[in-house]
Design a protein around this motif. Structure first.
Motif, PDB file in Angstrom:
ATOM      1  N   ASN A  35     -25.014 -17.154  57.751  1.00 23.35           N
ATOM      2  CA  ASN A  35     -25.289 -17.053  56.489  1.00 23.35           C
ATOM      3  C   ASN A  35     -23.389 -16.820  56.296  1.00 23.35           C
ATOM      4  O   ASN A  35     -22.592 -17.247  56.917  1.00 23.35           O
ATOM      5  CB  ASN A  35     -25.497 -15.066  56.225  1.00 23.35           C
ATOM      6  N   ARG A 231     -25.932  -9.802  57.186  1.00 26.11           N
ATOM      7  CA  ARG A 231     -24.549 -10.944  56.778  1.00 26.11           C
ATOM      8  C   ARG A 231     -23.327  -9.841  56.997  1.00 26.11           C
ATOM      9  O   ARG A 231     -22.317  -9.586  56.708  1.00 26.11           O
ATOM     10  CB  ARG A 231     -24.554 -10.860  54.367  1.00 26.11           C
ATOM     11  N   TYR A 283     -29.165  -8.742  46.248  1.00 28.77           N
ATOM     12  CA  TYR A 283     -28.896  -9.880  47.350  1.00 28.77           C
ATOM     13  C   TYR A 283     -30.238 -10.488  47.623  1.00 28.77           C
ATOM     14  O   TYR A 283     -30.684 -11.529  48.064  1.00 28.77           O
ATOM     15  CB  TYR A 283     -27.488  -9.909  47.776  1.00 28.77           C
ATOM     16  N   SER A 369     -25.748 -15.896  48.935  1.00 26.12           N
ATOM     17  CA  SER A 369     -24.901 -15.424  49.255  1.00 26.12           C
ATOM     18  C   SER A 369     -23.837 -16.244  48.618  1.00 26.12           C
ATOM     19  O   SER A 369     -22.989 -16.177  47.432  1.00 26.12           O
ATOM     20  CB  SER A 369     -24.233 -15.880  50.433  1.00 26.12           C
ATOM     21  N   LEU A 422     -20.143 -11.797  44.642  1.00 25.83           N
ATOM     22  CA  LEU A 422     -20.506 -11.046  45.780  1.00 25.83           C
ATOM     23  C   LEU A 422     -20.729 -10.623  46.821  1.00 25.83           C
ATOM     24  O   LEU A 422     -21.622  -9.917  47.000  1.00 25.83           O
ATOM     25  CB  LEU A 422     -20.202 -12.709  46.373  1.00 25.83           C
ATOM     26  N   TRP A 423     -19.770  -9.870  47.112  1.00 19.43           N
ATOM     27  CA  TRP A 423     -18.987  -9.229  47.935  1.00 19.43           C
ATOM     28  C   TRP A 423     -18.339  -7.693  47.491  1.00 19.43           C
ATOM     29  O   TRP A 423     -17.187  -8.239  46.719  1.00 19.43           O
ATOM     30  CB  TRP A 423     -18.462  -9.834  49.152  1.00 19.43           C
TER      31      TRP A 423
END
Ligand code: DSN
Length: 428
Positions: A35, A231, A283, A369, A422-423
């Motif tokens: 990942n 992740r 996700y 991701s 994404l984060w």
């Protein structure tokens, strides 16, 4: 991410890190166990915590100066408990294999029997293999997939448990694309009074997000690595109920490890905080949807998939009918040369060696991701089909390489604009 300081000291290693960063950006990572963690997780892993010794557990250490690392380890534990609903979590195993080793150390004597899925059917070295410590210390028996369906046969597992009378049954797999019925295997283990370890290394993110049933509360022990679908920082964890907590903690330290890798435990804590955000479930749903899309595209293009599809983050392609002359190794090499990185894999009934194989395993966690969704996955599927049909054709390779280039440029890795989507930032 800034390797300029490494350059000053060690240009060779700095250059190799930059090459790896560029390789990850310039190609599509479809190895199912990999990942792309967030910049925050990487920052935690590259922090001053690498300097600290902290043998023991929070508030019970063998060294001074552990106030800050106590907070970090406790947060990793609290967040893991919240993610998977476990009573007790040990976050110190250095890897998934170390986590499994600790469970065996806690429950077995040398010579005791482990019953697990064989490696060539999708098990793992640390589940029992002659080249692994498990094969040297313990007596190993295997159950197998049903070779015609490629699926777990729970009646056969039940019979196998009764016949082999193991001390521990291991479930959870590295190349199995379907939902696992933990209760069915637990029923079998109960018949002979065996422990049951569920290794959810691959599907830990799916379990945390509720898209795969959880073994927590069913099996005695649950282990996982922490850098795959969940992740987080690289390493392992063990989950169990309170009755097994002391034996597991003792088996990890002092039983099998020394100082915990506090920088990696911080990476676990940060990654777990991200996984507690609602965006993580979105996700994971996308990971599974992408894998299903890939399965459809590949099957529509004439490939045969073990079990005929997927419920998870991976597909396992059986090349024996569609491409009998092409080995998994050749397929892996041809695809890597055009920027599609995956791994050769044995299939049920494998006739070739594990170095050659007749299959390939393809996973969607990393490309998801990166932000890819169904239309791009469809393109990747078409590219894979084209390369498998003509692995030596330069024109096909050129054309696929440019389609891969377009995708990686459109979805840059560790680019400022993608980090935000994404984060998510840590909760207050
Ligand atoms: N090496 C991992 C995998 O690829 O499945 C398991 O540890």
């Amino acid at each position: 991410m800034d390797s300029s300081r490494i350059h000053e000291v060690d240009p060779e290693v700095a250059t190799a890190i930059e090459r790896e960063r560029e390789r990850q950006h310039a190609s599509l990572q479809l190895i199912a166990s990999e990942n792309h963690v967030s910049p925050a997780v990487m920052a935690a892993q590259g922090s001053v915590l690498t300097n600290k010794y902290a043998e023991g557990y929070p508030r019970r250490r063998y060294y001074a100066g552990c106030e800050a690392v106590d907070v970090i380890e406790q947060r990793a534990i609290d967040r893991a408990r919240a993610l998977w609903g476990a009573d007790h979590v040990n976050v110190q195993p250095h890897s998934g294999t170390q986590a499994n080793m600790a469970v065996y150390h806690a429950t077995l004597e040398p010579g005791d029997r482990i019953l697990s899925l064989s490696l060539e059917h999708g098990g793992h070295l640390s589940h029992g293999h002659r080249v692994n410590f498990t094969g040297k210390l313990y007596d190993i028996e295997h159950y197998h997939l049903d070779e015609s369906s490629g699926r777990l046969d729970y009646d056969a597992i039940y019979e196998c448990v009764l016949q082999t009378e193991p001390d521990i049954v291991v479930s959870g797999f590295s190349a199995y694309p379907r939902i696992i019925d933990w209760e069915a295997i637990q029923t079998a283990a109960d018949e002979v009074g065996a422990y049951h370890l569920a290794d959810i290394a691959h599907i830990s993110g799916l379990v945390a997000a509720g898209v795969h049933p959880s073994p927590v509360g069913i099996t005695d022990f649950v282990t996982a690595s922490t850098h795959k679908t969940i992740r987080a920082g690289r390493g392992g964890i063990i989950m169990c109920d309170e009755t097994h907590a002391e034996m597991i903690d003792a088996a990890v330290f002092p039983g099998g490890q020394g100082g915990p890798l506090m920088h990696n435990i911080a990476g676990k804590a940060v990654g777990f905080a991200e996984a507690l955000e609602p965006a993580f479930a979105t996700y994971i749903e996308q990971v599974v949807s992408n894998a299903k899309t890939l399965a459809s595209t590949l099957m529509d293009g004439g490939l045969s998939l073990v079990t005929g599809g997927t419920d998870t983050h991976l597909v396992l392609v059986d090349l024996t009918e569609s491409h009998p002359e092409l080995t998994g190794q050749e397929a892996e090499e041809a695809l890597e040369s055009v920027g599609i990185v995956l791994n050769k894999n044995t299939i049920p009934g494998e006739q070739r060696s594990p170095f050659v194989t007749s299959g390939i395993r393809i996973g969607t966690p990393a490309v998801t991701s990166r932000g890819l969704t169904e239309p791009e996955i469809d393109t990747i599927g078409e590219c894979i089909l084209a390369v498998l049909d003509a692995p030596d054709d330069e024109h096909v390779a050129d054309s696929v390489r440019s389609r891969v280039d377009e995708l990686v440029q459109a979805y840059p890795l560790y680019d400022d604009s993608t980090e935000a989507t994404l984060w998510p930032s840590l909760p207050e």
